[in-house]
Design a protein around this motif. Sequence first.
Motif, mmCIF file in Angstrom:
data_model
loop_
_atom_site.group_PDB
_atom_site.id
_atom_site.type_symbol
_atom_site.label_atom_id
_atom_site.label_comp_id
_atom_site.label_asym_id
_atom_site.label_seq_id
_atom_site.Cartn_x
_atom_site.Cartn_y
_atom_site.Cartn_z
ATOM 1 N N GLU A 88 0.778 -1.090 -0.024
ATOM 2 C CA GLU A 88 0.102 -0.098 0.006
ATOM 3 C C GLU A 88 0.805 1.348 0.034
ATOM 4 O OE1 GLU A 88 -2.416 -0.503 3.381
ATOM 5 O OE2 GLU A 88 -3.673 -2.132 2.499
ATOM 6 N N HIS A 89 0.308 2.499 -0.506
ATOM 7 C CA HIS A 89 0.813 3.681 -0.447
ATOM 8 C C HIS A 89 1.533 4.153 0.804
ATOM 9 C CE1 HIS A 89 0.359 5.005 -4.460
ATOM 10 N NE2 HIS A 89 -0.936 4.338 -4.528
ATOM 11 N N GLY A 90 0.730 3.892 1.808
ATOM 12 C CA GLY A 90 1.208 4.253 3.496
ATOM 13 C C GLY A 90 2.381 3.471 3.640
ATOM 14 N N SER A 91 2.633 2.260 3.116
ATOM 15 C CA SER A 91 3.821 1.617 3.724
ATOM 16 C C SER A 91 5.075 2.259 2.752
ATOM 17 C CB SER A 91 3.948 -0.087 3.184
ATOM 18 O OG SER A 91 2.635 -0.586 3.945
ATOM 19 N N LEU A 92 4.805 2.635 1.610
ATOM 20 C CA LEU A 92 5.738 3.139 0.884
ATOM 21 C C LEU A 92 6.218 4.418 1.293
ATOM 22 C CD1 LEU A 92 4.864 2.688 -3.102
ATOM 23 C CD2 LEU A 92 7.191 2.065 -1.921
ATOM 24 N N THR A 93 5.262 5.346 1.935
ATOM 25 C CA THR A 93 5.353 6.567 2.631
ATOM 26 C C THR A 93 6.528 6.421 3.800
ATOM 27 O OG1 THR A 93 3.353 7.381 1.721
ATOM 28 C CG2 THR A 93 4.686 8.650 3.452
ATOM 29 N N ALA A 94 6.160 5.193 4.474
ATOM 30 C CA ALA A 94 6.937 5.161 5.762
ATOM 31 C C ALA A 94 8.487 4.688 5.210
ATOM 32 C CB ALA A 94 6.066 3.916 6.518
ATOM 33 N N MET A 95 8.597 3.819 4.329
ATOM 34 C CA MET A 95 9.791 3.535 3.808
ATOM 35 C C MET A 95 10.549 4.701 3.501
ATOM 36 S SD MET A 95 11.605 3.290 0.864
ATOM 37 C CE MET A 95 10.353 3.122 -0.494
ATOM 38 N N ALA A 96 10.122 5.570 2.383
ATOM 39 C CA ALA A 96 10.764 6.550 1.990
ATOM 40 C C ALA A 96 11.205 7.944 3.104
ATOM 41 C CB ALA A 96 9.848 7.386 0.958
ATOM 42 N N GLN A 97 10.204 7.717 4.155
ATOM 43 C CA GLN A 97 10.727 8.758 5.237
ATOM 44 C C GLN A 97 11.607 8.248 5.897
ATOM 45 O OE1 GLN A 97 9.104 11.616 5.312
ATOM 46 N NE2 GLN A 97 10.534 12.294 6.652
ATOM 47 N N ALA A 98 11.809 6.921 6.295
ATOM 48 C CA ALA A 98 13.084 6.118 6.956
ATOM 49 C C ALA A 98 14.138 6.458 6.184
ATOM 50 C CB ALA A 98 12.670 4.928 7.053
ATOM 51 N N GLN A 118 5.247 -0.846 7.619
ATOM 52 C CA GLN A 118 5.789 -0.967 6.219
ATOM 53 C C GLN A 118 5.413 -2.687 5.877
ATOM 54 O OE1 GLN A 118 10.153 1.475 6.830
ATOM 55 N NE2 GLN A 118 9.835 -0.189 5.285
ATOM 56 N N LEU A 119 4.470 -3.298 6.623
ATOM 57 C CA LEU A 119 4.156 -4.601 6.378
ATOM 58 C C LEU A 119 3.117 -4.593 5.097
ATOM 59 C CD1 LEU A 119 5.676 -5.500 9.114
ATOM 60 C CD2 LEU A 119 3.653 -7.094 9.247
ATOM 61 N N ALA A 120 3.351 -5.192 4.081
ATOM 62 C CA ALA A 120 2.579 -5.574 3.048
ATOM 63 C C ALA A 120 1.306 -5.921 3.248
ATOM 64 C CB ALA A 120 3.171 -6.287 2.027
ATOM 65 N N ASP A 163 12.006 -4.692 -5.662
ATOM 66 C CA ASP A 163 11.455 -3.673 -4.597
ATOM 67 C C ASP A 163 12.403 -2.386 -4.330
ATOM 68 O OD1 ASP A 163 13.550 -5.179 -3.270
ATOM 69 O OD2 ASP A 163 12.034 -5.519 -1.478
ATOM 70 N N ALA A 164 13.863 -2.525 -4.502
ATOM 71 C CA ALA A 164 14.682 -1.562 -4.520
ATOM 72 C C ALA A 164 14.323 -0.316 -5.399
ATOM 73 C CB ALA A 164 16.075 -1.986 -4.626
ATOM 74 N N PHE A 165 13.712 -0.825 -6.632
ATOM 75 C CA PHE A 165 13.306 0.306 -7.602
ATOM 76 C C PHE A 165 12.520 1.545 -6.955
ATOM 77 C CE2 PHE A 165 10.175 2.017 -10.618
ATOM 78 C CZ PHE A 165 11.094 2.305 -11.558
ATOM 79 N N PHE A 166 11.497 1.120 -5.895
ATOM 80 C CA PHE A 166 10.715 2.140 -5.258
ATOM 81 C C PHE A 166 11.586 3.062 -4.384
ATOM 82 C CE2 PHE A 166 8.283 -1.509 -6.555
ATOM 83 C CZ PHE A 166 7.232 -0.781 -7.105
ATOM 84 N N THR A 199 8.136 -4.017 2.470
ATOM 85 C CA THR A 199 8.342 -2.491 1.686
ATOM 86 C C THR A 199 10.083 -2.101 1.860
ATOM 87 O OG1 THR A 199 6.176 -1.985 2.421
ATOM 88 C CG2 THR A 199 7.588 -0.396 1.172
ATOM 89 N N VAL A 200 10.767 -3.043 0.999
ATOM 90 C CA VAL A 200 12.174 -2.576 0.597
ATOM 91 C C VAL A 200 12.982 -2.970 2.073
ATOM 92 C CG1 VAL A 200 13.588 -1.147 -0.626
ATOM 93 C CG2 VAL A 200 11.195 -0.880 -0.929
ATOM 94 N N ASP A 201 13.029 -1.784 2.979
ATOM 95 C CA ASP A 201 14.212 -1.820 3.866
ATOM 96 C C ASP A 201 13.582 -1.434 5.255
ATOM 97 O OD1 ASP A 201 16.623 -2.467 2.127
ATOM 98 O OD2 ASP A 201 16.128 -0.477 1.599
ATOM 99 N N VAL A 202 13.622 -2.288 6.258
ATOM 100 C CA VAL A 202 13.020 -1.888 7.530
ATOM 101 C C VAL A 202 14.457 -1.727 8.747
ATOM 102 C CG1 VAL A 202 10.950 -3.148 7.342
ATOM 103 C CG2 VAL A 202 12.958 -4.367 8.131
#
Length: 604
Positions: free
Chosen positions: A190-200, A373-375, A225-228, A324-327
């Motif tokens: 989901e978009h919210g998970s992507l947002t959390a990843m990008a902010q981290a 970040q969980l899918a 997933d690293a593309f995102f 979502t990529v990295d945690v």
Amino acid sequence: MERNEDRMKQVPDAGGSHQLLHEGFVGIAHRHPGRPAVVGGGTEFTYAELDEGSHALAHTLLAAGVRPEMPVAVLLPRSAELLTCLLGIWRAGGAYVPLDPRAPLDRLLHMVEDSEIFAVLTTAHLRPLAESLGRTIIEVGLDGNTLQTVTSPGDVAGTTGLLPQPDSSRLAYVLFTSGTTGRPKGVRVEHGSLTAMAQAHENHLYAPLRSFQGRVALNNPATTDAFFSEFAHLSYGRTLYVLDEDTRRDPDRLAAFLDRHDIEALDATPTQVRALLIAGHLEAVGRLRCLVLGGEPVDARTWSTLRALSQTAVYNLYGPTECTVDVMGAALSDSESPVIGRPWPGTEVLLLDSALQPVPDGASGEICVSGPQLARGYVRPGPAEEARFTQLNLPGRTQAVRIYRTGDLARRNSQGMLDLLGRADDQVKVRGYRVELAEVEAALRKCSGVLDTAVALQQSQASSTLMAWVVTSATTELDQVRRQLSSLLPDYMVPVLAVVPRIPMAVTGKADVKALLALSPAQGPCPLSSSTDVRAGLLNVWKVVLDVPEVAPQDTFFDLGGDSLKATQMTMRCRQETGKRIPVRLIFDHPAFADYCLAVSRLG
């Protein structure tokens, strides 16, 4: 055409913790329309151009009938246009599903059907392949502008209107990874998970950099997933420089690319970085402001080399696609030996035993992750997939916690950081891709003439090779098996093949992989005569680097277990052997041994 995004509040370049990635991009495009957004393939898109192209595409998708969360596939070669399509899909409310044009048709059809793709974005060149997928086709031009929309019989086009408001709970993408059932499985994020990843990423990796101009390499494939995490830079006003596939695989070209564009940030696998180091490009790596490693474990030698860089911030990150990529991650400067570090704020990482109880510090446990970040989960999950996401009752918690069981084993060291110990199942990493050994075995068992098989990852200090041992009928040749596999699996999942009379069995009743790994890889027929000096020298190099007893004239480097890292190692040795300045990419252009020898002999 009215644009409801015009009513969005203006955002600073630094983005915001509650902004979705495409919201952040639109804000930057309005504030800095002339800033370069994407450079690649001889073209350059400004933020305004990418904004206009993706906005027009979003309305085309609405007119074609795309509605919120409808999966839309993108079947395009590696290019800047991928970003236009991704933004257009998100702005229309759809979910992005990347398809690799080089993947076998059967695999593409499974992905399209499993995720219920509504439409496929593609170019005129790839249209015949897209048509074979049986979905609505939306053709995009090489300049990123939509050329035409073609609907399949029975489809009813929708009506264009205001774009849907962004929603953090909406599905952002479906990414397919290797599956235990022998078929790829789709992960829904989901978009919210992507947002959390990008902010981290922003808080821990890029915001601390001083005088960071934002020249970032777009290096990772769109099907990973690293593309995102690279795409997220567009939400912060940076410029992405698209690496073509040849440059990604050739360390000499990659080093030149980094220097030519004065790239400041690179996200790469350890294999790709090792190839740069072996080819003598430590200086090019050292000019980066930020180097992010991920996708596979880092070996101790590479860790030590990169840790010594004084001007480059180097990080080792960890996270599965389902999170979502990295945690979590670690700066190499914080540890003398390879670690995956600590979880980022907002994410909880637990080490649990087989009964899902926490293990004490220093003990081995399965990495289990909880947090934003969980899918959402898998597409049509089977029992094994459903068990990966589970509710966990922990001591002292009033509510159950949703976790993802990664299958990775780790222990917490005295510094409070995690040491990665390996897998608890048969999932491995090959060239940065996640591969289920069961899927490779399932494909092999579909090949005519294959009576039995076992698959494993053969690891050395420098590289990893996917190996398969096969018991075949008397009339079956390995070339036949390789050709069949290539039609069933992507190239990174096609293993080196070795013929054995039988698959040995361990006391557990399973294949004795340790015994198989002790065997030598398969050797091709008709060993090459080492009658000429050049061929004799090159033959010896191939045998040493690939660890094979013989090499036949028609044997190809990659069929014998070669990869990008081994290509670099072999090229360096061949240069020493012949005294010639042999380019690394020569092996990619002439992978057959006889052809390679001829190409080397023609060099000045």
